[in-house]
Motif scaffolding. Structure first.
Motif, PDB file in Angstrom:
ATOM      1  N   MET A  56       0.822  -1.207   0.000  1.00  0.00           N
ATOM      2  CA  MET A  56       0.000   0.000   0.000  1.00  0.00           C
ATOM      3  C   MET A  56       0.859   1.260   0.000  1.00  0.00           C
ATOM      4  O   MET A  56       0.515   2.271  -0.606  1.00  0.00           O
ATOM      5  CB  MET A  56      -0.932  -0.005   1.217  1.00  0.00           C
ATOM      6  N   ARG A  57       2.011   1.193   0.712  1.00  0.00           N
ATOM      7  CA  ARG A  57       2.919   2.346   0.682  1.00  0.00           C
ATOM      8  C   ARG A  57       3.414   2.598  -0.741  1.00  0.00           C
ATOM      9  O   ARG A  57       3.484   3.751  -1.187  1.00  0.00           O
ATOM     10  CB  ARG A  57       4.105   2.115   1.627  1.00  0.00           C
ATOM     11  N   ALA A  58       3.764   1.527  -1.440  1.00  0.00           N
ATOM     12  CA  ALA A  58       4.241   1.672  -2.820  1.00  0.00           C
ATOM     13  C   ALA A  58       3.165   2.300  -3.688  1.00  0.00           C
ATOM     14  O   ALA A  58       3.438   3.182  -4.514  1.00  0.00           O
ATOM     15  CB  ALA A  58       4.659   0.307  -3.382  1.00  0.00           C
ATOM     16  N   TYR A  59       1.926   1.854  -3.508  1.00  0.00           N
ATOM     17  CA  TYR A  59       0.812   2.406  -4.293  1.00  0.00           C
ATOM     18  C   TYR A  59       0.629   3.892  -3.997  1.00  0.00           C
ATOM     19  O   TYR A  59       0.486   4.707  -4.919  1.00  0.00           O
ATOM     20  CB  TYR A  59      -0.473   1.645  -3.976  1.00  0.00           C
ATOM     21  N   ILE A  60       0.628   4.252  -2.716  1.00  0.00           N
ATOM     22  CA  ILE A  60       0.403   5.646  -2.335  1.00  0.00           C
ATOM     23  C   ILE A  60       1.529   6.541  -2.841  1.00  0.00           C
ATOM     24  O   ILE A  60       1.292   7.649  -3.329  1.00  0.00           O
ATOM     25  CB  ILE A  60       0.238   5.755  -0.804  1.00  0.00           C
ATOM     26  N   TYR A  61       2.778   6.052  -2.761  1.00  0.00           N
ATOM     27  CA  TYR A  61       3.900   6.841  -3.268  1.00  0.00           C
ATOM     28  C   TYR A  61       3.780   7.050  -4.772  1.00  0.00           C
ATOM     29  O   TYR A  61       4.034   8.137  -5.288  1.00  0.00           O
ATOM     30  CB  TYR A  61       5.230   6.147  -2.951  1.00  0.00           C
ATOM     31  N   TRP A  62       3.423   5.973  -5.475  1.00  0.00           N
ATOM     32  CA  TRP A  62       3.243   6.076  -6.932  1.00  0.00           C
ATOM     33  C   TRP A  62       2.165   7.098  -7.250  1.00  0.00           C
ATOM     34  O   TRP A  62       2.361   7.978  -8.100  1.00  0.00           O
ATOM     35  CB  TRP A  62       2.851   4.720  -7.518  1.00  0.00           C
ATOM     36  N   ASP A  63       1.030   6.998  -6.585  1.00  0.00           N
ATOM     37  CA  ASP A  63      -0.103   7.895  -6.846  1.00  0.00           C
ATOM     38  C   ASP A  63       0.286   9.348  -6.574  1.00  0.00           C
ATOM     39  O   ASP A  63      -0.064  10.258  -7.336  1.00  0.00           O
ATOM     40  CB  ASP A  63      -1.285   7.486  -5.955  1.00  0.00           C
ATOM     41  N   LEU A  64       1.013   9.550  -5.493  1.00  0.00           N
ATOM     42  CA  LEU A  64       1.446  10.901  -5.125  1.00  0.00           C
ATOM     43  C   LEU A  64       2.373  11.489  -6.186  1.00  0.00           C
ATOM     44  O   LEU A  64       2.183  12.619  -6.640  1.00  0.00           O
ATOM     45  CB  LEU A  64       2.158  10.867  -3.774  1.00  0.00           C
ATOM     46  N   VAL A  65       3.368  10.719  -6.606  1.00  0.00           N
ATOM     47  CA  VAL A  65       4.365  11.229  -7.554  1.00  0.00           C
ATOM     48  C   VAL A  65       3.748  11.479  -8.925  1.00  0.00           C
ATOM     49  O   VAL A  65       3.961  12.531  -9.540  1.00  0.00           O
ATOM     50  CB  VAL A  65       5.554  10.250  -7.667  1.00  0.00           C
ATOM     51  N   VAL A  66       2.967  10.527  -9.423  1.00  0.00           N
ATOM     52  CA  VAL A  66       2.374  10.673 -10.759  1.00  0.00           C
ATOM     53  C   VAL A  66       1.420  11.861 -10.811  1.00  0.00           C
ATOM     54  O   VAL A  66       1.487  12.685 -11.735  1.00  0.00           O
ATOM     55  CB  VAL A  66       1.651   9.376 -11.178  1.00  0.00           C
ATOM     56  N   ASN A  67       0.535  11.951  -9.848  1.00  0.00           N
ATOM     57  CA  ASN A  67      -0.443  13.037  -9.885  1.00  0.00           C
ATOM     58  C   ASN A  67       0.195  14.392  -9.615  1.00  0.00           C
ATOM     59  O   ASN A  67      -0.227  15.405 -10.179  1.00  0.00           O
ATOM     60  CB  ASN A  67      -1.568  12.759  -8.887  1.00  0.00           C
ATOM     61  N   SER A  68       1.224  14.423  -8.772  1.00  0.00           N
ATOM     62  CA  SER A  68       1.942  15.673  -8.556  1.00  0.00           C
ATOM     63  C   SER A  68       2.652  16.101  -9.837  1.00  0.00           C
ATOM     64  O   SER A  68       2.704  17.301 -10.163  1.00  0.00           O
ATOM     65  CB  SER A  68       2.960  15.510  -7.421  1.00  0.00           C
ATOM     66  N   ALA A  69       3.193  15.121 -10.565  1.00  0.00           N
ATOM     67  CA  ALA A  69       3.871  15.431 -11.826  1.00  0.00           C
ATOM     68  C   ALA A  69       2.930  16.134 -12.798  1.00  0.00           C
ATOM     69  O   ALA A  69       3.271  17.174 -13.381  1.00  0.00           O
ATOM     70  CB  ALA A  69       4.412  14.145 -12.455  1.00  0.00           C
ATOM     71  N   TRP A  70       1.737  15.584 -12.939  1.00  0.00           N
ATOM     72  CA  TRP A  70       0.768  16.207 -13.851  1.00  0.00           C
ATOM     73  C   TRP A  70       0.167  17.478 -13.247  1.00  0.00           C
ATOM     74  O   TRP A  70      -0.341  18.336 -13.960  1.00  0.00           O
ATOM     75  CB  TRP A  70      -0.318  15.210 -14.229  1.00  0.00           C
ATOM     76  N   GLY A  71       0.255  17.593 -11.917  1.00  0.00           N
ATOM     77  CA  GLY A  71      -0.200  18.817 -11.272  1.00  0.00           C
ATOM     78  C   GLY A  71       0.623  20.023 -11.674  1.00  0.00           C
ATOM     79  O   GLY A  71       0.130  21.157 -11.679  1.00  0.00           O
ATOM     80  N   PHE A  72       1.905  19.805 -12.028  1.00  0.00           N
ATOM     81  CA  PHE A  72       2.736  20.902 -12.508  1.00  0.00           C
ATOM     82  C   PHE A  72       2.130  21.568 -13.739  1.00  0.00           C
ATOM     83  O   PHE A  72       2.241  22.778 -13.932  1.00  0.00           O
ATOM     84  CB  PHE A  72       4.136  20.394 -12.869  1.00  0.00           C
ATOM     85  N   LEU A  73       1.484  20.754 -14.590  1.00  0.00           N
ATOM     86  CA  LEU A  73       0.985  21.271 -15.866  1.00  0.00           C
ATOM     87  C   LEU A  73      -0.425  21.835 -15.784  1.00  0.00           C
ATOM     88  O   LEU A  73      -0.828  22.617 -16.655  1.00  0.00           O
ATOM     89  CB  LEU A  73       1.017  20.167 -16.931  1.00  0.00           C
ATOM     90  N   ALA A  74      -1.172  21.426 -14.773  1.00  0.00           N
ATOM     91  CA  ALA A  74      -2.591  21.783 -14.716  1.00  0.00           C
ATOM     92  C   ALA A  74      -2.871  23.279 -14.873  1.00  0.00           C
ATOM     93  O   ALA A  74      -3.742  23.663 -15.678  1.00  0.00           O
ATOM     94  CB  ALA A  74      -3.203  21.258 -13.416  1.00  0.00           C
ATOM     95  N   PRO A  75      -2.169  24.181 -14.170  1.00  0.00           N
ATOM     96  CA  PRO A  75      -2.525  25.599 -14.273  1.00  0.00           C
ATOM     97  C   PRO A  75      -1.956  26.309 -15.497  1.00  0.00           C
ATOM     98  O   PRO A  75      -2.322  27.450 -15.760  1.00  0.00           O
ATOM     99  CB  PRO A  75      -1.938  26.194 -12.986  1.00  0.00           C
ATOM    100  N   VAL A  76      -1.044  25.666 -16.217  1.00  0.00           N
ATOM    101  CA  VAL A  76      -0.352  26.379 -17.303  1.00  0.00           C
ATOM    102  C   VAL A  76      -0.558  25.751 -18.678  1.00  0.00           C
ATOM    103  O   VAL A  76      -0.106  26.306 -19.681  1.00  0.00           O
ATOM    104  CB  VAL A  76       1.167  26.458 -17.015  1.00  0.00           C
ATOM    105  N   PHE A  77      -1.243  24.620 -18.739  1.00  0.00           N
ATOM    106  CA  PHE A  77      -1.345  23.915 -20.016  1.00  0.00           C
ATOM    107  C   PHE A  77      -2.088  24.731 -21.066  1.00  0.00           C
ATOM    108  O   PHE A  77      -1.678  24.808 -22.230  1.00  0.00           O
ATOM    109  CB  PHE A  77      -2.037  22.562 -19.815  1.00  0.00           C
ATOM    110  N   THR A  78      -3.183  25.366 -20.679  1.00  0.00           N
ATOM    111  CA  THR A  78      -3.932  26.183 -21.636  1.00  0.00           C
ATOM    112  C   THR A  78      -3.103  27.377 -22.107  1.00  0.00           C
ATOM    113  O   THR A  78      -3.175  27.777 -23.283  1.00  0.00           O
ATOM    114  CB  THR A  78      -5.257  26.670 -21.011  1.00  0.00           C
ATOM    115  N   ILE A  79      -2.306  27.934 -21.200  1.00  0.00           N
ATOM    116  CA  ILE A  79      -1.431  29.044 -21.588  1.00  0.00           C
ATOM    117  C   ILE A  79      -0.390  28.562 -22.596  1.00  0.00           C
ATOM    118  O   ILE A  79      -0.061  29.259 -23.557  1.00  0.00           O
ATOM    119  CB  ILE A  79      -0.748  29.636 -20.340  1.00  0.00           C
ATOM    120  N   PHE A  80       0.127  27.366 -22.372  1.00  0.00           N
ATOM    121  CA  PHE A  80       1.066  26.774 -23.330  1.00  0.00           C
ATOM    122  C   PHE A  80       0.430  26.643 -24.709  1.00  0.00           C
ATOM    123  O   PHE A  80       1.033  26.988 -25.734  1.00  0.00           O
ATOM    124  CB  PHE A  80       1.525  25.402 -22.826  1.00  0.00           C
TER     125      PHE A  80
END
Length: 206
Positions: A1-25
């Motif tokens: 479960m720790r592995a799953y939670i870490y994966w979920d955190l990293v992947v979604n945080s990665a795409w979170g970088f793009l969320a506010p700026v993608f339309t501007i791009f």
């Protein structure tokens, strides 16, 4: 479960970088500053992603359910994550609307593999009597990670440009896979399909 939670955190945080700026791009790099065109591209990009993902994930989930064991879940999980990792790199070289649409479809293919398999893994491995806590912990960490990443993504895009942001998003998706592999040994081996339906030889039993 720790592995799953870490994966979920990293992947979604990665795409979170793009969320506010993608339309501007899209507005600056693809629509050449045309606001109307940029909004249209963003809308059709969203359509391409969600329609593709919605169409594919049901048959993929059905396929995973028909195969005993978790090896197939594990590999769909890994391959889907790796597919999504290449999408931000593609954005770096995109300058036409169809480039964006194609990458959105590719992202949807990856996520249509990830969502059914990751959900199945979570359901099977959630600790008995701790399901609600572990799901809320996963959601809370994900929310905090995405929120912080969104703020940092806006700052990075403003001062460092989009290319570094896309590379970071891609890198974090690759890193997320490293959290999955250490637990692969715990995944059950694939059993022959229909093994529970094999006929019983009564003579052997007697």
């Amino acid at each position: 479960m720790r592995a799953y939670i870490y994966w979920d955190l990293v992947v979604n945080s990665a795409w979170g970088f793009l969320a506010p700026v993608f339309t501007i791009f899209l507005l600056e790099k693809v629509a050449a500053g045309n606001v109307v065109e940029g909004v249209k591209i963003a809308g059709f990009a969203t359509l391409a992603y969600w329609i593709t993902k919605s169409i594919l994930q049901i048959p993929i989930g059905n396929y995973l359910d028909k195969n005993h064991g978790e090896i197939d879940d594990f590999w769909f999980y890994v391959i889907g994550t790796l597919i999504t990792a290449f999408v931000p790199i593609g954005y770096i070289f995109s300058y036409l609307p169809w480039h964006i649409y194609a990458l959105q479809v590719l992202h949807a293919v990856g996520m249509s593999m990830v969502v059914p398999s990751s959900t199945a893994i979570f359901i099977k491995h959630a600790d008995k009597g701790r399901e609600a806590y572990e799901s809320s912990l996963d959601s809370t960490l994900l929310g905090v990670g995405v929120g912080i990443a969104g703020a940092l993504g806006g700052i990075m895009a403003a001062y460092l440009g989009f290319t570094l942001l896309f590379l970071l998003t891609s890198l974090l998706n690759f890193v997320a896979v490293l959290f999955i592999f250490p637990v692969r040994a715990e995944m059950l081996s694939t059993m022959p399909q229909g093994v529970h339906q094999l006929p019983i030889n009564k003579e052997i039993i007697e």
